[in-house]
Design an enzyme around this catalytic site. Sequence first.
Site, PDB file in Angstrom:
ATOM      1  N   TYR A 149       7.032 -10.219   6.936  1.00  0.00           N
ATOM      2  CA  TYR A 149       6.762  -8.794   7.152  1.00  0.00           C
ATOM      3  C   TYR A 149       7.278  -8.372   8.515  1.00  0.00           C
ATOM      4  O   TYR A 149       7.206  -9.145   9.478  1.00  0.00           O
ATOM      5  CB  TYR A 149       5.256  -8.512   7.114  1.00  0.00           C
ATOM      6  CG  TYR A 149       4.680  -8.329   5.731  1.00  0.00           C
ATOM      7  CD1 TYR A 149       4.769  -7.102   5.082  1.00  0.00           C
ATOM      8  CD2 TYR A 149       4.044  -9.379   5.082  1.00  0.00           C
ATOM      9  CE1 TYR A 149       4.231  -6.924   3.823  1.00  0.00           C
ATOM     10  CE2 TYR A 149       3.498  -9.218   3.807  1.00  0.00           C
ATOM     11  CZ  TYR A 149       3.599  -7.977   3.187  1.00  0.00           C
ATOM     12  OH  TYR A 149       3.070  -7.803   1.935  1.00  0.00           O
TER      13      TYR A 149
ATOM     14  N   ASP B 109       0.818  -1.218   0.000  1.00  0.00           N
ATOM     15  CA  ASP B 109       0.000   0.000   0.000  1.00  0.00           C
ATOM     16  C   ASP B 109       0.850   1.267   0.000  1.00  0.00           C
ATOM     17  O   ASP B 109       2.053   1.215   0.276  1.00  0.00           O
ATOM     18  CB  ASP B 109      -0.871   0.026   1.262  1.00  0.00           C
ATOM     19  CG  ASP B 109      -2.212  -0.641   1.014  1.00  0.00           C
ATOM     20  OD1 ASP B 109      -2.537  -0.891  -0.159  1.00  0.00           O
ATOM     21  OD2 ASP B 109      -2.918  -0.907   2.006  1.00  0.00           O
TER      22      ASP B 109
END
Lengths: 253, 253
Positions: free
Chosen positions: A113, A55
């Site tokens: 992540y 994003d």
Amino acid sequence: MAIRYKVTLAYDGTAFAGFQVQPHQRTVQGVLERAVNHLNKSSDYVHVFGSGRTDAGVHAVGQVIHFDLVNDIPDQGIINGLNSLLPLDIEIKMAEHVTADFHAQFTAHGKRYVYRVSQTKAVNPFKRFYTGHYKYPLEVNLIKTALKDVVGTHDFSSFVASGSQTKSHIRTIYTATVKELPQEKELVFEFYGNGFLYNQVRIMVAALLEIGSKRRPVHDFLRLYQVKDRNECRGTAPASGLYLKEVVYQPDK
Amino acid sequence: MAIRYKVTLAYDGTAFAGFQVQPHQRTVQGVLERAVNHLNKSSDYVHVFGSGRTDAGVHAVGQVIHFDLVNDIPDQGIINGLNSLLPLDIEIKMAEHVTADFHAQFTAHGKRYVYRVSQTKAVNPFKRFYTGHYKYPLEVNLIKTALKDVVGTHDFSSFVASGSQTKSHIRTIYTATVKELPQEKELVFEFYGNGFLYNQVRIMVAALLEIGSKRRPVHDFLRLYQVKDRNECRGTAPASGLYLKEVVYQPDK
């Protein structure tokens, strides 16, 4: 016969409208495609395929892409050539020749992540684009207990943002850890799983911080897996703290 | 009777056109004055005085300012009040009531500056605004030898940018060090002196890096003090690596 290249890169997501190409927006994929097409000897447009989207504001230290060129360029030539064409918020770290069955997204085994949370009272000016921020006191042991509920195969429907187009919300998380960096006043989460839903990591981190500050019961994840309701998990930790650390292609690595 | 406040602050210099107020530009002083005037109960405009200017892109972790308010606000109220009014690239770290003879600039005994150099081959996207960058191999021992020539009282005319309006170019540097951070691939300089000329630290760092990469003789500073010629020191290390670390008011501290 085209040659396929696998390229590993880092980027500061602050000034990008995310990874994926969008009209009239500066995106990582768009900037990469312009540079890659400069290297190609054919006039056909070369598409760049990523391991997945990130994003706006989300960073990467080990994003992976692939693309096909008609010409054979040594790996170091790909690295130097792209770095000289790209803006300073993207850095090519590695390039490899791969066979045509490699696909940055579809042959990925898993992704790692990292989420960084800054724990100072006021926002640190140098971290405002590079961490999330949480000013309430946290009991990290509660978070560690909750992370045991995160590991495993679960239905993450409570942790998916409404924009998601994925049918199945079942994913497997192999490891989920948190460490405290007292000097940096940071809490650093790391999640390794076979795939993540849209905003999943950021929604999980928001819920974990609520557990750490006793705003939510420690085993609430078990309930959230059952209720499958995004409204039970309102918060989403900010994009600035999230880093795509690694895309893993060999399960034994 | 006005009350004088001494305030210590940090800022990310990236999005500022430097410290000093300039028309139609976003400056640290301008942004601070808007916030400080919100706290003042009188209608008189309150001016903010800094320990000195920093250029566009230069950072601070310990800049000091002073200003006078008609109202008495507790130190913690100044910190919280200003932080809630200021943008996220400025952080108020400390506030103190001081007597009227305190002046952020004129009563300062010395200043400590840090300069961070990133030594990776390609620019690290996360450090592009926060370090200088030098890709040539460096012999740090040569730099350490040269730093011994930096310490002391010298005429720094060869190290002053042409915009300087200062008459005397004689300054005293009390300490000058460099340390290697192998994990971060950084070289970190620290200079403590009674004052620094316009761009002096950045010009000295550029010359020191040339010494470390053998582009300049190791004791060239001794010659540069003699020739008093800015043209002998063409380079200026980028603003992004420079941090005003501390302004010292008590010599014994």
